[in-house]
Design a protein around this motif. Sequence first.
Motif, PDB file in Angstrom:
ATOM      1  N   MET A 127       0.812  -1.202   0.000  1.00 17.09           N
ATOM      2  CA  MET A 127       0.000   0.000   0.000  1.00 17.09           C
ATOM      3  C   MET A 127       0.857   1.269   0.000  1.00 17.09           C
ATOM      4  N   ALA A 174     -14.313   1.560  -5.679  1.00 14.43           N
ATOM      5  CA  ALA A 174     -13.749   2.247  -4.514  1.00 14.43           C
ATOM      6  C   ALA A 174     -14.839   2.412  -3.461  1.00 14.43           C
ATOM      7  N   GLU A 189     -16.089   0.587   0.708  1.00 14.08           N
ATOM      8  CA  GLU A 189     -16.177  -0.720   1.362  1.00 14.08           C
ATOM      9  C   GLU A 189     -17.369  -1.495   0.827  1.00 14.08           C
ATOM     10  N   SER A 209     -12.575  -5.979   0.420  1.00 13.05           N
ATOM     11  CA  SER A 209     -11.138  -6.145   0.654  1.00 13.05           C
ATOM     12  C   SER A 209     -10.789  -6.450   2.098  1.00 13.05           C
ATOM     13  N   GLN A 210     -11.603  -5.976   3.061  1.00  9.51           N
ATOM     14  CA  GLN A 210     -11.187  -6.006   4.470  1.00  9.51           C
ATOM     15  C   GLN A 210     -11.573  -7.270   5.218  1.00  9.51           C
ATOM     16  N   PRO A 243      -6.683  -3.666   3.382  1.00 11.36           N
ATOM     17  CA  PRO A 243      -7.346  -2.559   4.076  1.00 11.36           C
ATOM     18  C   PRO A 243      -8.779  -2.353   3.582  1.00 11.36           C
ATOM     19  N   GLY A 281     -11.764  -0.505   1.847  1.00 11.92           N
ATOM     20  CA  GLY A 281     -11.734   0.505   0.798  1.00 11.92           C
ATOM     21  C   GLY A 281     -12.101   0.029  -0.583  1.00 11.92           C
ATOM     22  N   LEU A 282     -12.260  -1.287  -0.796  1.00  5.76           N
ATOM     23  CA  LEU A 282     -12.617  -1.798  -2.109  1.00  5.76           C
ATOM     24  C   LEU A 282     -13.751  -2.814  -1.995  1.00  5.76           C
ATOM     25  N   SER A 317      -8.763   3.718  -6.844  1.00  9.79           N
ATOM     26  CA  SER A 317      -8.043   3.805  -5.563  1.00  9.79           C
ATOM     27  C   SER A 317      -6.764   2.986  -5.674  1.00  9.79           C
ATOM     28  N   SER A 327      -3.656   2.852  -4.355  1.00  8.04           N
ATOM     29  CA  SER A 327      -2.943   2.234  -3.230  1.00  8.04           C
ATOM     30  C   SER A 327      -3.722   1.063  -2.644  1.00  8.04           C
ATOM     31  N   ASP A 328      -5.040   1.195  -2.590  1.00  6.27           N
ATOM     32  CA  ASP A 328      -5.869   0.080  -2.118  1.00  6.27           C
ATOM     33  C   ASP A 328      -5.747  -1.123  -3.056  1.00  6.27           C
TER      34      ASP A 328
END
Length: 357
Positions: A24, A62, A64, A188-189, A195, A197-198, A243, A245-246
Amino acid sequence: MDDRETLMMTPGPTALPEEVREAMARPIQNPDIEPAFSEFYGDFLGKLARVYGTDDDLVVLAGEGMVGLEASVASLIEPGDTVLCLANGIYGAGFGDLVSLHGGEPVLHEVSPTEGFDPEAVREAVEEHEPDVATMVHCETPTGVLNDFDGVLDVFDEAGVLTICDAVSSLGGVEVPTESIDICLGASQKCFSAPPGLATLSVSEAAWERIEAIEQRSFYLNLEPWRDLGFEDPPAAFPYTHSVSDLYALDAALDRLLDEGIGTVFERHARAAAHCRERGRDLGLEPFASEHSSPTVTAFAVENADTLRERVATEGVVLATGLGEFSESVLRVGHMGYNAEIGRVDRAMDALEAVLD
């Protein structure tokens, strides 16, 4: 409390592996300009497809997991459409609220939170209400219930009913019947251990046909612009700036899953879940829904769940309570993704044992 790093054993977000955190922090590329990012993104989708176990198109948004849920409803459902919402928990029932928000007519097919869905009862509901779309939740995280939809999905397929399935808390930790689902949602989480965010979505050809046939009613949540992005030169035409970095973090998380092997990952989750429940029974605790418990989370039936959660936190472990009506009667241990490991489960259960003693 000891001097070790606090262990987060919640059912999402999960703790992050070091290589995911490092990914990230990579310098970002411009997804709208640099061809190298298009190459990365195409490879990334290939990895995601292997984890999903599908040949369907994949979309990554992008935001959650809730972004994926609402985008699915906004893109598939027109005002006046009848939507059958299978519900044995807060998220299954919550689909009905999204359907109403976007003009659909939700019909809730509710069963007890500790029960699964009977295909014949679902068939009767389909024959009675003739829905256009059906929604369902694979893992009801607040109660730790994993639903078996194999027979149910056959009913919807035979009736030509499109399906939206929230597999946010199961995808990547347990087998999901993605090839029988028109839109299958992940995030993603959770079991990916990336993290927040996706949101990830697999979209069938039948779902695309409906999406393209109905009138657009949403701008940002419309899935149609994400079809056929193309990854050749010039760079892929993303509808909006992604996004970056995500995506780097999730890509690293997918590498971990694929390097381990998806079958091995599922076995690891099953072992962690069995060990957690064995430790719980030694403490006099039983899973809320013992016959339908998910390999990704254990929901223990307790009294004063929030007090227990606070006491466990003083031992350096973060757990979660249930939600809604179960906020005080359920304590949840998330053994998903990176946390589906015996040593981490033992540390969480040691902390719970200490406060119960």
